[in-house]
Structure formats: C-alpha cells, structure tokens
Design a protein around this motif. Sequence first.
Motif, PDB file in Angstrom:
ATOM      1  N   LYS A 189     -54.451  14.309 -53.033  1.00 51.77           N
ATOM      2  CA  LYS A 189     -54.711  13.510 -51.837  1.00 51.77           C
ATOM      3  C   LYS A 189     -54.353  12.051 -52.080  1.00 51.77           C
ATOM      4  CE  LYS A 189     -58.495  12.262 -48.824  1.00 51.77           C
ATOM      5  NZ  LYS A 189     -59.859  12.549 -48.427  1.00 51.77           N
ATOM      6  N   GLN A 190     -54.756  11.556 -53.255  1.00 54.79           N
ATOM      7  CA  GLN A 190     -54.505  10.148 -53.565  1.00 54.79           C
ATOM      8  C   GLN A 190     -53.012   9.834 -53.595  1.00 54.79           C
ATOM      9  OE1 GLN A 190     -55.943   8.791 -57.331  1.00 54.79           O
ATOM     10  NE2 GLN A 190     -55.447   6.676 -56.914  1.00 54.79           N
ATOM     11  N   ILE A 193     -51.720   9.586 -50.173  1.00 58.46           N
ATOM     12  CA  ILE A 193     -52.113   8.308 -49.560  1.00 58.46           C
ATOM     13  C   ILE A 193     -51.185   7.203 -50.066  1.00 58.46           C
ATOM     14  CG2 ILE A 193     -53.918   6.540 -49.455  1.00 58.46           C
ATOM     15  CD1 ILE A 193     -55.990   8.793 -49.645  1.00 58.46           C
ATOM     16  N   LEU A 194     -50.954   7.200 -51.380  1.00 53.14           N
ATOM     17  CA  LEU A 194     -50.107   6.147 -51.959  1.00 53.14           C
ATOM     18  C   LEU A 194     -48.705   6.203 -51.377  1.00 53.14           C
ATOM     19  CD1 LEU A 194     -51.260   6.345 -55.687  1.00 53.14           C
ATOM     20  CD2 LEU A 194     -51.760   4.524 -54.052  1.00 53.14           C
ATOM     21  N   ASN A 197     -48.810   4.771 -48.007  1.00 58.81           N
ATOM     22  CA  ASN A 197     -48.899   3.313 -48.059  1.00 58.81           C
ATOM     23  C   ASN A 197     -47.555   2.679 -48.382  1.00 58.81           C
ATOM     24  OD1 ASN A 197     -51.578   3.592 -47.570  1.00 58.81           O
ATOM     25  ND2 ASN A 197     -52.261   3.066 -49.623  1.00 58.81           N
ATOM     26  N   LEU A 198     -46.793   3.382 -49.185  1.00 61.61           N
ATOM     27  CA  LEU A 198     -45.470   2.858 -49.555  1.00 61.61           C
ATOM     28  C   LEU A 198     -44.536   2.876 -48.346  1.00 61.61           C
ATOM     29  CD1 LEU A 198     -44.003   1.967 -52.231  1.00 61.61           C
ATOM     30  CD2 LEU A 198     -43.032   4.255 -52.279  1.00 61.61           C
ATOM     31  N   LEU A 240     -54.017  16.001 -46.731  1.00 60.83           N
ATOM     32  CA  LEU A 240     -53.665  17.215 -47.474  1.00 60.83           C
ATOM     33  C   LEU A 240     -52.943  18.219 -46.583  1.00 60.83           C
ATOM     34  CD1 LEU A 240     -56.840  17.631 -49.705  1.00 60.83           C
ATOM     35  CD2 LEU A 240     -54.528  17.231 -50.506  1.00 60.83           C
TER      36      LEU A 240
END
Lengths: 317, 735
Positions: A189-190, A193-194, A197-198, A240
């Motif tokens: 999941k992280q 998210i990253l 964000n990118l 996810l």
Amino acid sequence: MSFEIPTISYNGVIRQITVGKEPNCVTVGGESCYPFYLFEGAMPHLPRIAMEVYDAPPEDWPQAALEPFADVVHDPAAWAQKCVGSYGAEMIALQLASTDPNAQDTPAEKAVEVTKKVAAAINVPLIVWGSGNLEKDKEVLRMISERCAEETLLLGPVEEGSYKALGAASLAYQHTIAASTPIDVNLAKQLNILLGNLGVPDDRIIIDPTVGALGYGLEFCYSVMERDRMAALTQEDERLQFPIVCNLGKEVWKIKETRLSEEEAPLLGDPLKRGVLLEAMTALLFLLAGGDIVIMRHPDAIQLVRGLMNELMGEGV
Amino acid sequence: MSKIICSAAIRGAHKIVQRAEAEYQAAMEKWGPDQEIGFPNTAYYLPIIYGILGIGVKKLKDAKDVLDRCRSLLPDMVAEHVWLPYLAPALEAGMATFFAEEIIEAIRYLESPDYYTRTEGPADGNIWLGAADDVILRKRGVEFVDGTAPGFAAILGAPPTKEIAVQLAQELQEKNLYVFMCSDHEGRKMSELLVEEGVQIGWPTRLVSFGPEYTAAVFAMGFATRVAMSFGGIKPGDFTGNLIYNKDRVFAFAMPLGTVTDEWYANAAGAINWSFPTIADTPIPEILPTGICTYEHVVSNVPYDQLVSKAIEVRGLKVTVSEVPVPVSFGPAFEGERVRKDDLYLECGGPKSQAVEWVTTRDMDEVEDGKIELFGPDVDDVEEGSRLPLAIVCEFAGRKMEEDFEPILERQIHHFVNHTQGLMHIGQRDITWIRMSKAGRAKGLKLKHIGSVLHAKFHQEFGAIFDKVQIKLYTEQEKVRESVEEAKRSYEYRDARIEGMTDETTEMFYSCTLCQSFAPSHVCIISPERTGLCGAYNWMDCKASYEINATGPNQPVEKGECLDPKLGQWKGCNEFIYKASRGAIDHYSLYSLMHDPMTACGCFECVAAVLPICNGVMTVDRDYAGMTPCGMKFTTLAGTIGGGLSTPGFMGHSKYNITQKKWISADGGIKRLVWMPKSLKEEIGHRLKESSERVGIPELLDMIADETVGISEEEILPFLEEKGHPALSMDPILE
C-alpha cells in the motif's frame, strides 16, 4: 426458514489496467468479487498467463524446463516467437537475469538491444523484468524505458529504493510498472501511495506482492495476496485496488524438487512431470489468491492452468 | 512587497510588452498572419503561454490574443503616493513579461533560425542553445521527478570574475542543480566566462547557456512549465495546478548577478508566480515574509561564497549525500565488530577517560552544513594504546528542526559510529565509549572521520527533519569537560520535558502498524504515557518517524473525544484502530489489562498477566526463560496473546512502560504488581523505586515477589501477605 447462502458485501472494484499498446494490448483487473466468486460479482477479464523468455541462455535449468525451448534458448527473439506461435502465449515476460552483477553483469545497452529485438518479434504485450539487483535495475530499466519509448512495456520490479527513478521513467515514457514489495500488505500500500505522490497515474500500476513456490513459503504469499484483495474489495482500501502480477516461474524451477533426478529422489516420481505439476499448482493457487497475471515457464504447466481456469470460469475444459 | 521592487518590475514589464508588440507588428507585416511560429521540436507550442493560458500559439496571428492578455494583465505604473499592497500587480506584470518574452523569442526563431544551436551543447562556435526540445525535456525532466536533479538556478548576468563564475557553477553542480544562464552584466556573460576558463557547458554538464539576452529567461521558466505538464499530468491552461506543481516539486530559484534592471525585476517577479525566489549578489531591497514562495521571496546582498547555500536554504532544497567519505568500509555489517585490547589503537571515554556525544539545535546562520572541526590532537598525534577525552557536538539547524528531535538524532550516533569499520561504540550521552582499532588506523581512519560519517548519515536517513549540520569534535580535556557540563544541562531539560508530557495534554497520538505483516489486526497506539510495547518506539520517535516518512507505519492519530478517561479510550483512536485493523478490532483501552486491553503483535518486551489468587498482576520479560506464577513461560504467553489479539487479563508492554504513570492505571497501576523476574526488577529498579514513591509506597519494590520467592501463586501469596503488599487489600481484580 429457508437456507440463505451468506454473501460478502463488496464495496470496491479492482482497477482495469491495460498493458501494451493497440492493437496488441491486454486488459487485466476489473474484478468486483473475490477470485472466481462469479456467483457474487464479475471478473470481466480472465487472468493472463505470461511466458518467460530469458535474455541469455539459461545455465542451470532442469531438463524438463529446458526441453521445450532447447532450439531457441540462444535467441530471445526466436524464443519469444516460439512462445507466442507454438504455445499461444498471451504475454511475454523477458527476464533480464543476466544483467545481475553477480551473474554475467550484462550492460544496460545490451539489455536494451535484447528488449527491442524481442518486442519487434512478437505481437503480444511485453513484460520486462530486471534481475532484482536494485542499483542495476535502476540503470537497466531506466535506459530501457527511455530507449524503448515507442513500446508500452510493463516494467518490474519497481521497489521502494527505485520507485523515484523508475516511476519518473514511467511518467515520461508511458510504461506500466510492477510495484514490488516483500510480502506485506502495508508495504504494498505504501509503495502505491508513494508512486501516486510521485505523479504516476493509477492506470499504470500493478502490484507485485513477491511470491514463492509451493512448499517454499507459498502460504505466506497466498495469505498476503488474500489480504490485499480483502482490503481492496471489502475495506475500501483504494490504494490496493490494483491488479496483481505473480512472477512465479523462476521461483518454482529453482526449488530442489524440480531439479532432483529420478535416481536422487525415487519417491518424488517422474522428474519431467514433477516440475510441471509443481508449477501448475503454484500458479493455480496464486490465481485463487487474486493473481491477474502469472508469469510461467513450462508449456504443459500453462496448458494445465488454462484448463483449470476455464473450468473455474464455468467454460468447460 | 517592496514598493521599489514592484515599481521596477511593473516598469520592466511595460517595456517588455511594448517591445513584443513592436516586434509582432513588424513580423506580421513581413511574414503575414498565417506564418507558423514556435520553438523547435515540441508539442507544447510556446510552453508558458500554453501551460498557463491554454493557448497553443501555432501561427503569428495566434499571438495577438496573447498580447491582448498581456495588456489586460499589465498594471498601471506605481505612482509616487500610492501605498497599496503591490504583490498581486507585480505578479501579474511578471506573468505578462513571460508571455511577451516567449513571443519575442518565437519571432527570433523565425527571423534568425540560426541564432540558437538547437543542440545539447555548443556547436560551430555558437554557445547559445535556445529552448530545450521535447527529447531533452523528457530525458532531463525525469531527473527533476526522481530527484537526481532537484531543480535549477536561473542565472541572469555574470559575477565579476571568471574564478567566481567557475566556483559558482561547480558549487551548483555539486548540489546536482541545473544552471540555466542568460543575459549579461556590463557585457559579461556567465556562459562566456565559463567557456573562457575551459569549463564544458551544455545539457550534459548541466550548465545550460540558453541565450545572451534577458528574454532567454523564458526558456528556463518554459522548461519548468513543461515538466509540470509532461510529468505532473497537469493540463494546459490549469495554471493553478502548474504553479503548485512547481512550488512543491521543482526546486528552482533566480540568481541575478549584477545590476538588477527593470527587465530583470520583471522576470524575477514572474518567477515568484512559480514560487521560485530570487537570491541576488547586489544590495537590492529584500522581500522576506513567506507568501507565494515556501520561505523568503527576495534575499539580496549575499556574498559569492554563500550564494549557493543561501539559495538552497531559501528554496527549501534538501542536501543529498550519496557516499560516506571514510577510508574504511561502512555498513551495518560492522555493527557487531569488537575492538579488543590487543587490537586497540585509541580509546575515548569508558572507565578511564571522559567522552560525551551531544546533539543540539542552532540558528540557521550559526551552522555551516558539512563543516567538521577537530579541536585538539587526532589519532596520528598520539601513540598506540593511548587515551583521549572526546566530545562529539552535532549542531543542527533547519526550518523543520525541533528540539524534540535532538534525542532521536543523538541516539543514532551509536549506530553510525558502529557501522564504521575499525570503530566500536558503546554507551550514549556522557557515558560514551569509543575505540579505534589498529587496523582502522592503518587504513587512514581519523577521529575527524566520525564527523564525516555523522554528516553523511544524518543527511541520508534524517534529511527530512533538518537542513544543516556541522560537527565539532574536542579532544582537549578542558573543552570536553565544558561540553559535558553543557550536555548534561540539556539532558536534564529533555528528560524533564518527556517526563512532563501527559496524555491529557497531548492531542495527537501516533500509530504503529509495522508489525501487521505477521499480526494483521494489530495496531499500536503510542501516547506519551504509553510507549510502544516493543520498547523501540516512544511518542517522540513516532512523531519524528512521521516527519521523515509521511506515508510510513507511524501515522498521527487525533485522539478526539475522550470516551473513558479511566480505561484510556478515545473516539479518534477507536476509529483509527477500526480502520487500520481493517475492521477486526473496533476499540481498546490504553490503560487497562482487564478491560479490552491493547492488541499485541508479538514483539512486546514484557507480558503482564492477571494473578487472581493474589488479586494482582505479574509481568515477565523476554529474557526470563523460567516458569511464572500464571503457569506459563514467556514464550507460551507470547504465543497465546500475540498475533493481533486483545486478550482480557493479558497485555504486552515495554519495560519502560511499567514505570510510567498510566501503566494499567485503570486496574490500579503499579500497586497491582506482585511478581516479576529478579533481573527485570534490578534492571528497572531505580525507576521502579521512584514510581513506588510516587504512589506513596516507597517500600513497594521489596514487596514484589520474584522467582526466588516462588513461581506459582500459592508460593508467592504468603510472601505478599507477610510484606503487606497493597494489591491484597485493593478491590477485587476480577469483577
């Protein structure tokens, strides 16, 4: 009182992701239910099987795995063509194993060349998979991303340590990426998210949860994939809701049981069938856990899995 | 905003727009309205106009609308006696400037096709490259997204000497920044100075000579605008999106070197729209308050040797250090390396000399990043087997630096020094003990390298929470003694602050879901008075962890309305737990072992369990392998209550937590503690004593049974009765 079959209340849908470019593209994902729970929702796209092709002749493959490709192992383009032509591969996964600094350390330029040749030889989507060496993958996949801008590839593995470099490359050249994390829901999941964000669009991310072979930690991977899907479909976990790719062929064919000869392990049965069955079982289990793309090696194993998949879809063998 | 700056910027904008209009008129007469114009090989037309206005200028006649927009944007000249705020008109004037300059440059491409080289580097004696085409944009833009090139310095004019030019360019290159150059100061041009000094310029060396005139500044701004469209998915015409993308992701700034003309002011004002501040070498007025830019807008009169570091600071750019510059190997593999007596070259601290390590916070202008100083002898000045006193003082500064981060950063010194081959580190604070091996010394390792290691690693791992760090090492007894005194005052202050923090006065708790990989429903809530059950994370650690990694396992949890002050339940916490456990757990108590205790992953340092016959609670730590009065060993207990369960009567917790006020406070707190292993009792004895005094039973420590008294409830009960343990007279623990 009449019996009612309990049903699961789904509140999420897996994103549909298209890999490759028109007209040679395939779309995966889109599920609104657990894998093959067709009585509760829809699986608009059947999971896809990608066939492995290696960038250099394999050195230590068991006979069973080598045999179908013995005539093409020296030429990745011919190998890919054989997979598509003779075995009906729906996707090709080019494994850049030889780029590993601990293997032949093939330079990135050479990997670009091979990728181009293979891409030109086939009319199905191409997955390009690095060696797993973080620094080398950054260099190799980044260069492939740039030099093969005319192709729309699925590039992996993109890890936490390389997501910026490879995410940026995906942004610039429109490739899809396999976001790879070591068997953990939160890490998966992280990373998603990253990537978000990118700036990587959601329609270019596929989850690689990291898989192991039957008998070698498969249960853990299975359980994590199950939880990925539960979070995505029933717990509104928007980060996810992506299709899942399982790069399992190379895992199965490196385990001891696929390599022992009949003399070495008389109780394990015919070594030619053994590896095929292990690969087919591993793939089937990952399909049941939520795999959308499985990367496989042996044509017979693929044949078995296709049959099982059709049965699960209620389409007969 | 400074009136002087605004007046000049607006004056400059008027001049530039007028010039564009004149050149446009002339071009229309010469080429006609249907003449195609544009920058070479790009899908973004004139990129600023396209990105901000959404107008794709393809033909000369398309520029007409844009010029009209410039006119409507242009504010009136600032009159002598007007005292209104000027920011908005100046920004609009700056925007009009860029539109006009793009038209001027597009007409230049039409009139003089060979004015610019259209290549990646100088060609045929021409050093002016002009606008970057889309191939360059994609290739270089990737570096802006992945951070290998965080941004650019747009230099107008030139410094007074070639040496300074080279120095500036190198410094900017070292920070991985692109240098975009245009315009001149008294005929001197930065690009030319570099070429004369034999410096290679062009895109590959990141020293990009856009053009000789001030109007070439639009190539820099156009590049930034295209990065947002190409990599940020920002649609043409979405000016807000584009400008915010640049503020958040493109670390650029303008650096005018030399007299700032009206035209330069106009360009600088335009750049502020993109949140790119101006750092000048001349004494122009400053604009310091934060507004559009992240920090200051215009900082001036900066000496050349400080220009780059000032620019980096003002733009909020993070320094990256890729390698640890030491002559020995570095990595976690060396953490366990021991330097024994026979291998010992130099020893600092330990039983026979004094050593201290101390992290402190200073003002931004007091710290020069990367400055490492050693006061006193280094390893080469002493003989084998010597001892030196040592003080390691790390001075941090940063816009996001907080004194609360000091202990967290300080604790890392142990790991970083230990990761260095040839160095062994034991202890912390003023009981630090460092040994250097003969082998390390033979490879060229010096004490000063401790500074290099710390500087590099602090930036690599904790760069998100500070901007600058300098390290001072002292090996003179008197200086070390002074440092120890100073550090001790700081330690006392810190300890008092942490001790003084309560759950009641803290609105934000933190979560930890690090263990969900094997305990899927486990969620830790970490409050000031309930440290993580693993002992590895306290509230402050989680706060810092969140600052460093905002998407990581430690998320802020607003505790919200208090549902039960005794049990320690809050609405905000419960909602978070429900979501983070994916629906498996909907509430728990922070302060109770009996009523809905916190879930346990398996990493707890200790397990507490109810002992019904004794009307109390026991706790056992991981290191104690024997039987306990609850009938289970630690391993059995861990297996029973771990895995993300909430098991009434059992609770995982850290050693430190036992002596915190809120430890099972709902069940009676430390007064319930009737049994614990002897070794644990000794380990936390002094704190336990303080806690006992706090609850008014100073002799409590002696009333708590351990394995020497017994390992069953029946065995320890007579002991508790004999000692008069308070638990026996408390309310029944089982209701």
